[in-house]
Design a protein around this motif. Structure first.
Motif, mmCIF file in Angstrom:
data_model
loop_
_atom_site.group_PDB
_atom_site.id
_atom_site.type_symbol
_atom_site.label_atom_id
_atom_site.label_comp_id
_atom_site.label_asym_id
_atom_site.label_seq_id
_atom_site.Cartn_x
_atom_site.Cartn_y
_atom_site.Cartn_z
ATOM 1 N N MET A 24 0.786 -0.978 -0.095
ATOM 2 C CA MET A 24 -0.068 -0.168 0.220
ATOM 3 C C MET A 24 0.901 1.342 -0.245
ATOM 4 O O MET A 24 0.536 2.345 -0.461
ATOM 5 C CB MET A 24 -0.921 0.038 1.169
ATOM 6 C CG MET A 24 -1.895 -0.978 1.358
ATOM 7 S SD MET A 24 -2.661 -1.169 3.150
ATOM 8 C CE MET A 24 -3.515 0.247 2.855
ATOM 9 N N HIS A 35 -0.803 -4.799 2.700
ATOM 10 C CA HIS A 35 -2.138 -5.422 2.938
ATOM 11 C C HIS A 35 -1.842 -6.828 2.548
ATOM 12 O O HIS A 35 -1.887 -7.385 1.387
ATOM 13 C CB HIS A 35 -3.145 -4.792 2.037
ATOM 14 C CG HIS A 35 -4.623 -5.214 2.252
ATOM 15 N ND1 HIS A 35 -5.197 -5.813 1.309
ATOM 16 C CD2 HIS A 35 -5.153 -5.528 3.528
ATOM 17 C CE1 HIS A 35 -6.436 -6.317 1.840
ATOM 18 N NE2 HIS A 35 -6.267 -6.263 3.059
ATOM 19 N N SER A 39 -8.831 -7.244 7.117
ATOM 20 C CA SER A 39 -9.315 -5.565 7.363
ATOM 21 C C SER A 39 -7.887 -4.988 7.960
ATOM 22 O O SER A 39 -8.023 -3.693 8.177
ATOM 23 C CB SER A 39 -10.270 -5.691 8.306
ATOM 24 O OG SER A 39 -10.010 -6.178 9.372
ATOM 25 N N GLN A 40 -6.809 -5.634 8.059
ATOM 26 C CA GLN A 40 -5.754 -4.837 8.659
ATOM 27 C C GLN A 40 -4.652 -4.652 7.653
ATOM 28 O O GLN A 40 -4.267 -5.373 6.719
ATOM 29 C CB GLN A 40 -5.317 -5.668 9.824
ATOM 30 C CG GLN A 40 -6.215 -5.632 10.974
ATOM 31 C CD GLN A 40 -5.719 -6.190 12.359
ATOM 32 O OE1 GLN A 40 -4.991 -7.324 12.253
ATOM 33 N NE2 GLN A 40 -5.655 -5.337 13.342
ATOM 34 N N ALA A 41 -3.785 -3.688 7.715
ATOM 35 C CA ALA A 41 -2.521 -3.521 7.085
ATOM 36 C C ALA A 41 -1.242 -3.755 8.217
ATOM 37 O O ALA A 41 -1.352 -3.457 9.477
ATOM 38 C CB ALA A 41 -2.447 -1.985 6.761
ATOM 39 N N THR A 138 -2.353 -1.716 11.592
ATOM 40 C CA THR A 138 -3.286 -0.484 11.683
ATOM 41 C C THR A 138 -4.645 -1.118 10.766
ATOM 42 O O THR A 138 -4.629 -2.163 9.935
ATOM 43 C CB THR A 138 -2.988 0.583 10.758
ATOM 44 O OG1 THR A 138 -2.758 0.253 9.484
ATOM 45 C CG2 THR A 138 -1.551 0.952 11.240
ATOM 46 N N ARG A 140 -7.057 -1.451 7.968
ATOM 47 C CA ARG A 140 -6.673 -1.286 6.488
ATOM 48 C C ARG A 140 -6.323 0.139 6.035
ATOM 49 O O ARG A 140 -5.517 0.597 5.294
ATOM 50 C CB ARG A 140 -7.234 -2.192 5.421
ATOM 51 C CG ARG A 140 -6.804 -2.339 4.154
ATOM 52 C CD ARG A 140 -7.812 -3.035 3.129
ATOM 53 N NE ARG A 140 -7.219 -2.924 1.851
ATOM 54 C CZ ARG A 140 -7.692 -3.704 0.920
ATOM 55 N NH1 ARG A 140 -8.835 -4.366 1.133
ATOM 56 N NH2 ARG A 140 -7.134 -3.371 -0.373
ATOM 57 N N ASN A 141 -7.540 0.923 6.086
ATOM 58 C CA ASN A 141 -7.512 2.408 5.611
ATOM 59 C C ASN A 141 -7.307 3.331 6.586
ATOM 60 O O ASN A 141 -7.719 4.472 6.758
ATOM 61 C CB ASN A 141 -8.736 2.586 5.034
ATOM 62 C CG ASN A 141 -9.023 1.764 3.853
ATOM 63 O OD1 ASN A 141 -7.804 1.851 2.722
ATOM 64 N ND2 ASN A 141 -9.983 0.981 3.284
ATOM 65 N N GLY A 142 -6.835 2.876 7.881
ATOM 66 C CA GLY A 142 -6.700 4.012 8.932
ATOM 67 C C GLY A 142 -5.556 4.324 9.305
ATOM 68 O O GLY A 142 -5.208 5.264 10.327
ATOM 69 N N TRP A 145 -0.455 8.626 6.917
ATOM 70 C CA TRP A 145 0.291 9.059 6.002
ATOM 71 C C TRP A 145 0.903 10.310 6.050
ATOM 72 O O TRP A 145 0.473 11.194 6.732
ATOM 73 C CB TRP A 145 -0.162 8.678 4.757
ATOM 74 C CG TRP A 145 -0.334 7.554 4.314
ATOM 75 C CD1 TRP A 145 -1.276 6.587 5.004
ATOM 76 C CD2 TRP A 145 -0.607 6.561 2.930
ATOM 77 N NE1 TRP A 145 -1.590 5.407 4.442
ATOM 78 C CE2 TRP A 145 -1.261 5.575 3.245
ATOM 79 C CE3 TRP A 145 -0.235 7.058 1.665
ATOM 80 C CZ2 TRP A 145 -1.429 4.569 2.082
ATOM 81 C CZ3 TRP A 145 -0.215 6.194 0.690
ATOM 82 C CH2 TRP A 145 -1.096 5.011 0.783
ATOM 83 N N ARG A 200 -6.052 8.035 14.573
ATOM 84 C CA ARG A 200 -6.669 7.427 13.430
ATOM 85 C C ARG A 200 -7.868 7.923 13.174
ATOM 86 O O ARG A 200 -8.727 8.199 14.103
ATOM 87 C CB ARG A 200 -6.787 6.077 13.764
ATOM 88 C CG ARG A 200 -5.763 5.152 13.917
ATOM 89 C CD ARG A 200 -6.237 3.707 14.289
ATOM 90 N NE ARG A 200 -4.962 2.950 14.413
ATOM 91 C CZ ARG A 200 -5.219 1.810 15.035
ATOM 92 N NH1 ARG A 200 -6.336 1.608 15.564
ATOM 93 N NH2 ARG A 200 -3.849 0.990 15.362
ATOM 94 N N SER A 204 -4.863 14.380 9.304
ATOM 95 C CA SER A 204 -4.808 14.169 7.790
ATOM 96 C C SER A 204 -3.472 13.664 7.501
ATOM 97 O O SER A 204 -3.229 13.187 6.461
ATOM 98 C CB SER A 204 -5.279 15.444 7.353
ATOM 99 O OG SER A 204 -4.393 16.687 7.901
#
Ligand code: ADP
Ligand code: MG
Length: 320
Positions: A24, A35, A39-41, A138, A140-142, A145, A200, A204
């Motif tokens: 990712m 990934h 649901s996790q990274a 984390t 996956r989308n949380g 960056w 999380r 931003s």
């Protein structure tokens, strides 16, 4: 030709033959994000500490064991990741069992506090060099960056700024100021893991301050394609750092010295109340230090003047 640390990485190690769809986020942030499934990274980071560069030869081995793990947990914190596993690569000039016992004591005391398991590593003989790799999870989308800052976002910093830098000046005998807290900040930084996880969905962008606020905020600005203005009056400088700056005239020190391991992050104004409520019980001080702006560059407002800070901060190889 001499290259700075980041130009070196960009030139030789970012253009590569293999790209996996499960990556990712690769080179360029505090951690890589993978990934693998569900649901996790998986967040992965590594940091090396070299005697004479990252720590002084007479450093307390227990503090060193703490710090080498802390700086890696700090990178996980900067992604909002929950630490799980670490590997440890040790290069030692000789086998000193007392030294090793104390190093392990500091390492495992911190590992226990954050529920981190040592799962492997490597041991070799050579000049004292320690590498830790840390892995965490984390949603996956949380993850947080470096690239998400937008004009208008508020810039926050945890804890205090410049204490570790003052600690280094004291250890190097470059100031007569005495301050045990500053030395503790330098030798035993506290990774802001709990704060990172609370950010999380609210922040931003985020980075941990390892090379100085100016340089590290600069990485957020570059990754996000924006600029920023900081307010000197709002910087959380401890009294002894203020005194150092006043007595020496070296007011840039807290902005350019590394090793603070605080989190610098940006928050859209709409999330401000929720963020401040959520962190009120964390036990970690929070300072609102500036704002993201559309035009690039990093500016500091101090004594009625706007000062360009784009060149401040530590880089390996920068003086070659
Ligand atoms: P941090 O201060 O957060 O540990 P660094 O400044 O050390 O990050 O590194 C910047 C980015 O470059 C990170 O994403 C790191 O993983 C990557 N990086 C550093 N050295 C190399 C290398 N030799 N090869 C590939 N990536 C690297
Ligand atoms: Mg980092």
């Amino acid at each position: 030709m001499a290259l700075g640390e980041f130009e070196l990485i960009r030139r030789f190690f970012t253009d590569q033959p293999v790209k996996h769809p499960s990556t990712m986020l690769g080179v360029g942030d505090d951690c890589a994000l993978l990934h693998v499934d569900g649901s996790q990274a998986l967040a992965i980071t590594t940091d090396t500490m070299v005697e004479g560069i990252h720590f002084l030869p007479d450093v307390d081995p227990e503090a060193l064991g703490h710090k080498v793990l802390a700086v890696n947990l700090s990178d996980l914190a900067a992604m909002g990741a929950e630490p799980r596993w670490v590997t440890l690569a040790l290069t030692l000039p000789h086998c000193d069992t007392t030294w090793l016992q104390n190093f392990a004591k500091g390492f495992f005391a911190l590992a226990k506090r954050y529920g981190v398991e040592l799962i492997g590593g490597d041991t070799t003989r050579g000049p004292l060099t320690i590498t830790v790799q840390a892995l965490g999870l984390t949603p996956r989308n949380g993850a947080l960056w470096r690239s998400g800052a937008c004009p208008g976002d508020l810039i926050y910093l945890t804890g205090e700024l410049g204490a570790a830098g003052l600690g280094l000046k004291i250890r190097q005998g470059r100031t007569a100021i005495e301050d045990r807290t500053a030395i503790a900040h330098l030798e035993r930084p506290e990774p802001r893991v709990d704060v990172g996880m609370k950010l999380r969905g609210l922040a931003s962008s985020c980075i941990d301050v390892s090379d100085g606020l100016a340089a590290d905020l600069g990485h957020i600005l570059e990754a996000s394609g924006v600029g920023a203005a900081l307010d000197w009056e709002r910087l959380p400088l401890p009294n002894r750092v203020r005194r150092y700056a006043r007595e020496t005239g070296d007011w840039r020190m807290p902005l350019s010295a590394g090793d603070d391991y605080e989190l610098c992050f940006t928050v859209p104004p709409a999330n401000r109340d929720q963020l401040e409520r959520s962190l009120a019980t964390s036990g970690v001080a929070l300072a609102l230090i500036g704002r993201i702006e559309p035009h690039t560059g990093l500016r500091l407002f101090k004594d009625g003047q706007s000062i360009d800070l784009s060149q401040d901060g530590y880089q390996h190889f920068s003086r070659d």
